[in-house]
Scaffold this motif. Structure first.
Motif, PDB file in Angstrom:
ATOM      1  N   MET A  82      39.592  37.971  31.387  1.00  0.00           N
ATOM      2  CA  MET A  82      40.496  36.962  32.142  1.00  0.00           C
ATOM      3  C   MET A  82      40.630  37.307  33.523  1.00  0.00           C
ATOM      4  O   MET A  82      40.591  38.700  33.862  1.00  0.00           O
ATOM      5  CB  MET A  82      41.676  37.001  31.392  1.00  0.00           C
ATOM      6  CG  MET A  82      42.631  36.064  32.125  1.00  0.00           C
ATOM      7  SD  MET A  82      44.282  36.076  31.445  1.00  0.00           S
ATOM      8  CE  MET A  82      44.138  35.476  29.988  1.00  0.00           C
ATOM      9  N   ASP A  83      40.089  36.531  34.319  1.00  0.00           N
ATOM     10  CA  ASP A  83      40.051  36.842  35.693  1.00  0.00           C
ATOM     11  C   ASP A  83      41.439  36.888  36.469  1.00  0.00           C
ATOM     12  O   ASP A  83      42.290  36.545  35.875  1.00  0.00           O
ATOM     13  CB  ASP A  83      38.878  35.572  36.699  1.00  0.00           C
ATOM     14  CG  ASP A  83      39.460  34.409  36.499  1.00  0.00           C
ATOM     15  OD1 ASP A  83      40.744  34.172  36.044  1.00  0.00           O
ATOM     16  OD2 ASP A  83      38.815  33.373  36.997  1.00  0.00           O
ATOM     17  N   THR A  84      41.425  37.179  37.707  1.00  0.00           N
ATOM     18  CA  THR A  84      42.648  37.628  38.442  1.00  0.00           C
ATOM     19  C   THR A  84      43.458  35.947  38.531  1.00  0.00           C
ATOM     20  O   THR A  84      44.545  36.007  37.959  1.00  0.00           O
ATOM     21  CB  THR A  84      42.571  37.806  39.645  1.00  0.00           C
ATOM     22  OG1 THR A  84      41.709  39.256  39.789  1.00  0.00           O
ATOM     23  CG2 THR A  84      43.750  38.066  40.570  1.00  0.00           C
ATOM     24  N   GLU A  85      42.804  35.099  38.762  1.00  0.00           N
ATOM     25  CA  GLU A  85      43.465  33.683  38.605  1.00  0.00           C
ATOM     26  C   GLU A  85      44.056  33.270  37.297  1.00  0.00           C
ATOM     27  O   GLU A  85      45.300  32.854  37.098  1.00  0.00           O
ATOM     28  CB  GLU A  85      42.552  32.571  38.980  1.00  0.00           C
ATOM     29  CG  GLU A  85      42.543  32.698  40.532  1.00  0.00           C
ATOM     30  CD  GLU A  85      41.437  31.531  41.098  1.00  0.00           C
ATOM     31  OE1 GLU A  85      41.573  30.407  40.485  1.00  0.00           O
ATOM     32  OE2 GLU A  85      40.839  31.754  42.068  1.00  0.00           O
ATOM     33  N   GLY A  86      43.076  33.529  36.096  1.00  0.00           N
ATOM     34  CA  GLY A  86      43.687  33.332  34.934  1.00  0.00           C
ATOM     35  C   GLY A  86      44.994  34.167  34.382  1.00  0.00           C
ATOM     36  O   GLY A  86      46.013  33.599  33.945  1.00  0.00           O
ATOM     37  N   LEU A  87      45.082  35.337  34.804  1.00  0.00           N
ATOM     38  CA  LEU A  87      45.852  36.364  34.707  1.00  0.00           C
ATOM     39  C   LEU A  87      47.211  35.860  35.205  1.00  0.00           C
ATOM     40  O   LEU A  87      48.375  35.730  34.693  1.00  0.00           O
ATOM     41  CB  LEU A  87      45.460  37.723  35.081  1.00  0.00           C
ATOM     42  CG  LEU A  87      46.712  38.701  34.713  1.00  0.00           C
ATOM     43  CD1 LEU A  87      47.067  38.818  33.286  1.00  0.00           C
ATOM     44  CD2 LEU A  87      46.260  40.107  35.039  1.00  0.00           C
TER      45      LEU A  87
ATOM     46  N   GLU B 205      48.153  32.884  36.162  1.00  0.00           N
ATOM     47  CA  GLU B 205      48.541  31.768  35.636  1.00  0.00           C
ATOM     48  C   GLU B 205      49.319  31.847  34.320  1.00  0.00           C
ATOM     49  O   GLU B 205      50.549  31.177  33.911  1.00  0.00           O
ATOM     50  CB  GLU B 205      47.312  30.451  35.352  1.00  0.00           C
ATOM     51  CG  GLU B 205      47.615  29.356  34.836  1.00  0.00           C
ATOM     52  CD  GLU B 205      46.337  28.411  34.667  1.00  0.00           C
ATOM     53  OE1 GLU B 205      46.354  27.446  33.961  1.00  0.00           O
ATOM     54  OE2 GLU B 205      45.516  28.417  35.537  1.00  0.00           O
ATOM     55  N   VAL B 206      48.819  32.766  33.479  1.00  0.00           N
ATOM     56  CA  VAL B 206      49.504  33.208  32.105  1.00  0.00           C
ATOM     57  C   VAL B 206      50.883  33.735  32.707  1.00  0.00           C
ATOM     58  O   VAL B 206      51.782  33.319  31.820  1.00  0.00           O
ATOM     59  CB  VAL B 206      48.358  34.113  31.188  1.00  0.00           C
ATOM     60  CG1 VAL B 206      49.325  34.846  30.088  1.00  0.00           C
ATOM     61  CG2 VAL B 206      47.407  33.399  30.898  1.00  0.00           C
ATOM     62  N   GLN B 207      50.981  34.582  33.559  1.00  0.00           N
ATOM     63  CA  GLN B 207      51.955  35.420  33.785  1.00  0.00           C
ATOM     64  C   GLN B 207      53.158  34.314  34.414  1.00  0.00           C
ATOM     65  O   GLN B 207      54.484  34.371  34.010  1.00  0.00           O
ATOM     66  CB  GLN B 207      51.961  36.449  35.057  1.00  0.00           C
ATOM     67  CG  GLN B 207      51.029  37.648  34.328  1.00  0.00           C
ATOM     68  CD  GLN B 207      50.872  38.559  35.084  1.00  0.00           C
ATOM     69  OE1 GLN B 207      50.902  38.553  36.530  1.00  0.00           O
ATOM     70  NE2 GLN B 207      50.718  40.008  34.999  1.00  0.00           N
TER      71      GLN B 207
END
Length: 121
Positions: free
Chosen positions: A1-6, A8-10
């Motif tokens: 998972m890339d930084t943007e994905g992480l 978004e999940v957070q």
């Protein structure tokens, strides 16, 4: 998972958690209200017990107070117990002379300890 994905999940997790934390804040407030109310009830019960004892000392009987609609307190009045029991006797047993320990005189060289007044010159 890339930084943007992480990120978004957070962010979604924070949204979900925020609604649950509001309830915890409300529960904390309600819990404090309950504790304050319990403390107030305890103070009221203690105050009633104190005045109940005052009424008894003023000559009212428990039966008379009951006939007036008052219920006997559920707690005891604060403070030290009185020096007399309900039957009018002292709470401490009087000491008789027989039960009192014999006084002794200091031992003299060559003598054993003896009760005061026995064998003295």
């Amino acid at each position: 998972m890339d930084t943007e994905g992480l990120a978004e999940v957070q962010a979604k997790a924070q949204e979900l958690l925020a609604g649950r934390l509001e309830v915890i804040d409300e529960l904390t407030g309600a819990d404090q209200i309950e504790k304050n109310a319990e403390a107030a009830v305890q103070r009221a019960r203690t105050a009633k017990a104190t005045v109940w004892q005052k009424a008894l000392r003023a000559g009212w009987s428990e039966e008379e107070l009951g006939k007036l609609g008052f219920k006997k307190p559920t707690v005891k009045a604060p403070g030290r117990p009185r020096g007399k029991k309900a039957n009018g006797q002292s709470s401490q047993r009087p000491r008789s002379e027989d039960s009192a320990p014999a006084k002794t005189i200091p031992e003299q060289p060559g003598e054993s300890e003896r009760p005061a007044g026995v064998g003295s010159h």
